[in-house]
Write a protein that holds these residues in place. Structure first.
Motif, PDB file in Angstrom:
ATOM      1  N   VAL A  19       3.138 -11.702   3.852  1.00 29.62           N
ATOM      2  CA  VAL A  19       3.268 -10.235   3.858  1.00 29.62           C
ATOM      3  C   VAL A  19       2.151  -9.575   4.671  1.00 29.62           C
ATOM      4  N   GLY A  20       1.084 -10.355   4.929  1.00 32.26           N
ATOM      5  CA  GLY A  20       0.010  -9.834   5.771  1.00 32.26           C
ATOM      6  C   GLY A  20      -1.280  -9.518   5.025  1.00 32.26           C
ATOM      7  N   LYS A  21      -1.519 -10.174   3.882  1.00 33.09           N
ATOM      8  CA  LYS A  21      -2.755  -9.913   3.121  1.00 33.09           C
ATOM      9  C   LYS A  21      -3.978 -10.278   3.956  1.00 33.09           C
ATOM     10  N   THR A  22      -3.945 -11.488   4.516  1.00 33.08           N
ATOM     11  CA  THR A  22      -5.092 -11.948   5.304  1.00 33.08           C
ATOM     12  C   THR A  22      -5.269 -11.073   6.547  1.00 33.08           C
ATOM     13  N   SER A  23      -4.166 -10.686   7.152  1.00 35.65           N
ATOM     14  CA  SER A  23      -4.251  -9.847   8.355  1.00 35.65           C
ATOM     15  C   SER A  23      -4.885  -8.495   8.029  1.00 35.65           C
ATOM     16  N   LEU A  24      -4.538  -7.937   6.868  1.00 40.10           N
ATOM     17  CA  LEU A  24      -5.123  -6.650   6.478  1.00 40.10           C
ATOM     18  C   LEU A  24      -6.631  -6.793   6.273  1.00 40.10           C
ATOM     19  N   VAL A  25      -7.018  -7.898   5.613  1.00 42.46           N
ATOM     20  CA  VAL A  25      -8.455  -8.113   5.362  1.00 42.46           C
ATOM     21  C   VAL A  25      -9.192  -8.335   6.682  1.00 42.46           C
ATOM     22  N   ARG A  27      -8.349  -7.304   9.618  1.00 44.88           N
ATOM     23  CA  ARG A  27      -8.399  -6.031  10.339  1.00 44.88           C
ATOM     24  C   ARG A  27      -9.518  -5.156   9.758  1.00 44.88           C
ATOM     25  N   PHE A  28      -9.601  -5.140   8.428  1.00 46.68           N
ATOM     26  CA  PHE A  28     -10.573  -4.270   7.752  1.00 46.68           C
ATOM     27  C   PHE A  28     -12.002  -4.773   7.955  1.00 46.68           C
ATOM     28  N   VAL A  29     -12.191  -6.078   7.808  1.00 44.27           N
ATOM     29  CA  VAL A  29     -13.565  -6.616   7.848  1.00 44.27           C
ATOM     30  C   VAL A  29     -14.033  -6.850   9.287  1.00 44.27           C
ATOM     31  N   GLN A  44      -9.592 -16.814  -0.130  1.00 46.15           N
ATOM     32  CA  GLN A  44     -10.560 -16.571   0.941  1.00 46.15           C
ATOM     33  C   GLN A  44     -11.391 -15.363   0.557  1.00 46.15           C
ATOM     34  N   ILE A  45     -12.671 -15.574   0.577  1.00 46.01           N
ATOM     35  CA  ILE A  45     -13.572 -14.497   0.154  1.00 46.01           C
ATOM     36  C   ILE A  45     -14.168 -13.817   1.383  1.00 46.01           C
ATOM     37  N   SER A  46     -14.234 -12.514   1.314  1.00 50.23           N
ATOM     38  CA  SER A  46     -14.959 -11.770   2.354  1.00 50.23           C
ATOM     39  C   SER A  46     -15.540 -10.523   1.699  1.00 50.23           C
ATOM     40  N   GLN A  47     -16.459  -9.901   2.377  1.00 45.64           N
ATOM     41  CA  GLN A  47     -17.018  -8.689   1.777  1.00 45.64           C
ATOM     42  C   GLN A  47     -17.265  -7.619   2.818  1.00 45.64           C
ATOM     43  N   LYS A  48     -17.181  -6.381   2.343  1.00 44.49           N
ATOM     44  CA  LYS A  48     -17.442  -5.262   3.255  1.00 44.49           C
ATOM     45  C   LYS A  48     -18.012  -4.100   2.453  1.00 44.49           C
ATOM     46  N   ILE A 166      -6.510   2.182   2.760  1.00 41.71           N
ATOM     47  CA  ILE A 166      -6.214   1.393   1.545  1.00 41.71           C
ATOM     48  C   ILE A 166      -7.484   1.263   0.712  1.00 41.71           C
ATOM     49  N   PHE A 167      -8.543   0.830   1.389  1.00 43.29           N
ATOM     50  CA  PHE A 167      -9.776   0.505   0.673  1.00 43.29           C
ATOM     51  C   PHE A 167     -10.509   1.785   0.237  1.00 43.29           C
ATOM     52  N   GLN A 168     -10.366   2.831   1.051  1.00 44.82           N
ATOM     53  CA  GLN A 168     -10.986   4.102   0.647  1.00 44.82           C
ATOM     54  C   GLN A 168     -10.300   4.666  -0.595  1.00 44.82           C
ATOM     55  N   ARG A 169      -8.966   4.528  -0.633  1.00 44.58           N
ATOM     56  CA  ARG A 169      -8.226   5.015  -1.818  1.00 44.58           C
ATOM     57  C   ARG A 169      -8.687   4.265  -3.070  1.00 44.58           C
ATOM     58  N   LEU A 170      -8.871   2.957  -2.916  1.00 47.94           N
ATOM     59  CA  LEU A 170      -9.279   2.150  -4.061  1.00 47.94           C
ATOM     60  C   LEU A 170     -10.701   2.532  -4.485  1.00 47.94           C
ATOM     61  N   SER A 171     -11.567   2.720  -3.490  1.00 51.33           N
ATOM     62  CA  SER A 171     -12.956   3.102  -3.776  1.00 51.33           C
ATOM     63  C   SER A 171     -12.977   4.443  -4.516  1.00 51.33           C
ATOM     64  N   ARG A 172     -12.139   5.380  -4.047  1.00 48.42           N
ATOM     65  CA  ARG A 172     -12.071   6.702  -4.685  1.00 48.42           C
ATOM     66  C   ARG A 172     -11.610   6.576  -6.135  1.00 48.42           C
ATOM     67  N   GLN A 173     -10.602   5.735  -6.351  1.00 47.81           N
ATOM     68  CA  GLN A 173     -10.091   5.549  -7.717  1.00 47.81           C
ATOM     69  C   GLN A 173     -11.170   4.969  -8.626  1.00 47.81           C
ATOM     70  N   LEU A 174     -11.960   4.046  -8.085  1.00 50.44           N
ATOM     71  CA  LEU A 174     -13.022   3.423  -8.895  1.00 50.44           C
ATOM     72  C   LEU A 174     -14.065   4.473  -9.292  1.00 50.44           C
ATOM     73  N   VAL A 175     -14.381   5.349  -8.334  1.00 53.40           N
ATOM     74  CA  VAL A 175     -15.361   6.408  -8.618  1.00 53.40           C
ATOM     75  C   VAL A 175     -14.800   7.376  -9.651  1.00 53.40           C
ATOM     76  N   GLU A 176     -13.530   7.765  -9.468  1.00 57.74           N
ATOM     77  CA  GLU A 176     -12.912   8.715 -10.407  1.00 57.74           C
ATOM     78  C   GLU A 176     -12.920   8.161 -11.822  1.00 57.74           C
ATOM     79  N   ARG A 177     -12.645   6.883 -11.963  1.00 59.08           N
ATOM     80  CA  ARG A 177     -12.628   6.273 -13.289  1.00 59.08           C
ATOM     81  C   ARG A 177     -14.022   6.250 -13.889  1.00 59.08           C
ATOM     82  N   GLN A 178     -15.009   6.043 -13.011  1.00 57.86           N
ATOM     83  CA  GLN A 178     -16.393   5.998 -13.469  1.00 57.86           C
ATOM     84  C   GLN A 178     -16.821   7.369 -13.968  1.00 57.86           C
TER      85      GLN A 178
END
Lengths: 180, 454
Positions: A19-25, A27-29, A44-48, A166-178
């Motif tokens: 589906v393109g999980k690795t490709s998205l990562v 592209r992002f990283v 596969q682990i990566s970080q950003k 994608i990642f900004q939306r997730l980051s925002r959600q994490l902050v909102e929950r916090q």
């Protein structure tokens, strides 16, 4: 302004094979894309490091996303259980050109939510560059988003469309929950 | 223990009770830092980001309530897709009194790369299959247009797609989409997950065509080194599509007729009757009735394959659908070439509508592909469309001459023969073919009209 506090967050990339999980990562990283398909085995682990988010006043927080790009999951084994353990959020990826895969989300999402019931999710419909705009496919991804109270995005790892989002939306959600 | 681990070539890292690195093997850092950013400090989280979120099991290992914590099949995403090393990470208690932990790294690259290769093949097959199914579904959508002729084709496909046993004959000029319609019939039916087997009867010499269609037994002929299934068997349960059926040699026509009537056949060199259930679709751009008259095609086979006939209209008869189909090709090539193309300009549409399209959709597709490559703006313009200006057809010329000058049948026939000879560069056999006459008849008429070499 103070230096941002960095918090590491474990994010799981879930979805069927191809589906393109690795490709998205990638592209992002690394801002890279490769047409070649190479199936992922294990994880596969990566970080950003995400851009800092203003919490309240002069408090800044920065997420260091540890991305767990998981192979297609067919069975929920103890190995998989450890992959999901301690996750802070998940990105559920589908392929817009294979909409039939959207019906099989429960294979990987159910065991993930069993272990992490309250985690924020983002639904991603990838390969928008190849999508011919079938309205029923769009409706399917919207329905999933509504069902799990999660945002959904149409993306293209090839063109980079909405990948950062994608990642900004997730980051925002994490902050909102916090904050809530 | 450390010596033992070094001897076993197992990398390790020891962390104190605050999870800060105390000691490690020589190659440890080197291995982990491959293709990955340098760790910011020596905490367990920096050196093993894969342990983020695993605080709870790590504490359990520290306290002794959990024997070990194992993460298998890990790898770190590299910039290059192919450079991948795999490892298993096992966390154990190193010293219970000091609450120290030891992380062991086992290189599992060899095993996982093997697994990866197997998985890759399996996934590629699944992706290809799903791509084929998708393409199949799209065949029906690829029949584009709103004209009554196109509606008639769609309605035909809908009506017959679920009738499995009948034989269908598709006729029409070259490039009118007979292959596409055959696929649409197959893939919109309940047989869509069954094989669709296609063969072009003009593409193979007669002997090879026979063995391809019916298969053979080992020893049936020189080089028949093993048994081979024919295409009839391969298409069992699905659809067999024979393109250019008019080119099926007479010797094979009888055998094929028997198969259509009995659904059974024998492989070459075999005495065993085999039965298959397959839907048969045939196609031709020739007039089969004429071929029957010329004794090039069996009349009984024509009756048998012509149970349902769909004649596909030439593009020039589809009016505005030419533009609709062209627009579809524009979108296709825009995607394919990564160009921003929104459609056709009015002048381009006009140009397309005023051309006779002797090569039908195939020609239109090629013209749009070329135009999509050379178009500079977001719209394909008339000058991007490079088509050979229509050469006046035989009948049009005659009509025009006739209107201007009046005519007699005598003049008309003579004129036709003169033009045919000119076109055939005085080759009388070819000219006779062009006129649909036998060579003797043409010779007779050349003499009659006293026509000299053209």
């Amino acid at each position: 302004m103070k230096q941002p506090v960095t918090i590491s967050k474990k994010i799981c990339m879930l979805g069927a094979f191809g589906v393109g999980k690795t490709s998205l990562v990638r592209r992002f990283v690394y801002q890279k894309f490769d047409e070649k398909y190479l199936s992922t085995i294990g994880v596969q682990i990566s970080q950003k490091l995400m851009p800092p988010v203003d919490l309240t006043g002069d408090r800044l927080q920065q997420h260091n996303f540890i991305l767990w790009d998981l192979a297609h999951i067919e069975k929920f084994t103890p190995v998989i259980k450890n992959y999901f353990r301690g996750s802070h959020g998940a990105i559920i990826v589908f392929d817009l050109t294979r909409p039939e895969g959207m019906e099989q989300y429960s294979v990987f999402l159910d065991p993930y939510l069993q272990m992490n019931p309250d985690n924020p999710l983002v639904f991603v419909a990838n390969k928008n560059d190849l999508f011919e705009g079938d309205p029923s496919t769009i409706e399917a991804i919207e329905t999933l988003g509504r069902r799990f109270h999660a945002p959904h995005l149409l993306t293209s790892a090839k063109s980079g469309e909405n990948v950062e989002e994608i990642f900004q939306r997730l980051s925002r959600q994490l902050v909102e929950r916090q904050l809530s | 223990m450390k010596i033992l681990l070094e001897q076993q070539k197992t990398d390790y890292a020891i962390f104190n009770h605050e999870w800060i690195l105390q000691d490690c093997s020589r190659d440890f850092k080197k291995r982990l830092s491959q293709n990955q950013q340098e760790p910011s400090d020596s905490s367990i989280w920096s050196l093993f980001p894969e342990l983020v979120g695993s605080e709870e099991p790590l504490r359990a290992v520290q306290s002794g309530s959990l024997k070990y914590y194992l993460l298998q099949g890990l790898s770190r995403l590299s910039q290059e897709l192919t450079q991948q090393r795999f490892y298993d990470l096992c966390v154990l208690s190193y010293s219970k009194a000091d609450a120290e932990l030891i992380c062991l790294l086992y290189d599992s690259t060899e095993l996982l790369q093997l697994q990866q290769r197997l998985q890759q093949q399996e996934n590629e097959i699944k992706l290809l299959k799903s791509g084929l199914l998708r393409a199949g579904r799209h065949f029906a959508h690829q029949i584009i247009g709103d004209s009554p002729q196109i509606e008639r084709i769609r309605s035909f496909i809908k009506k017959i797609s679920n009738i499995r046993s009948t034989t269908i004959l598709l006729t029409g000029e070259s490039g009118t989409g007979k292959n596409l319609v055959a696929r649409a019939i197959h893939f919109s039916s309940a047989l869509s997950d069954k094989p669709f087997v296609e063969i072009n009867c003009a593409a193979l010499p007669p002997t090879l065509l026979e063995s391809e269609l019916f298969g053979y037994e080992k020893g049936a002929f020189t080089n028949a080194l093993s048994n081979k299934k024919g295409l009839l068997e391969e298409a069992d349960g699905g659809t067999l599509f024979l393109d250019e059926i008019s080119e099926l040699p007479l010797s094979l026509q009888a055998k094929f007729l028997t198969f259509i009537e009995t659904k059974s056949f024998r492989r070459l060199g075999s005495t065993v009757e085999r039965t298959v259930k397959t839907r048969i679709i045939t196609a031709t751009n020739r007039d089969l009735k004429q071929a029957v008259e010329k004794k090039e095609f069996r009349s009984d086979l024509l009756f048998r394959i012509n149970v349902l006939n769909l004649n596909l209209p030439p593009l020039r008869e589809l009016d505005n659908d030419v533009v609709t189909i062209a627009n579809n090709f524009v979108s296709h090539y825009a995607l394919d070439f990564g160009k921003h193309l929104v459609g056709l300009s009015d002048s381009a549409k006009e140009k397309l509508l005023h051309y006779s399209w002797p090569g039908n959709v195939r020609e239109l597709r090629n013209v749009i592909e070329r135009a999509a490559i050379f178009a500079d703006g977001p719209c394909i313009d008339a000058e991007d469309i490079l088509i050979n200006e229509p050469e006046p057809t035989f009948s049009e010329n005659i009509k025009l001459d006739a209107l201007e000058n009046g005519f007699s049948i005598y003049d008309l026939e003579k004129e036709l023969i003169v033009r045919a000879l000119k076109r055939a560069k005085n080759n009388q056999t070819q000219a006779a073919k062009l006129l649909g006459l036998s060579l003797d008849t043409l010779r007779y008429r050349i003499k009659k009209y006293d026509i000299v070499n053209q």
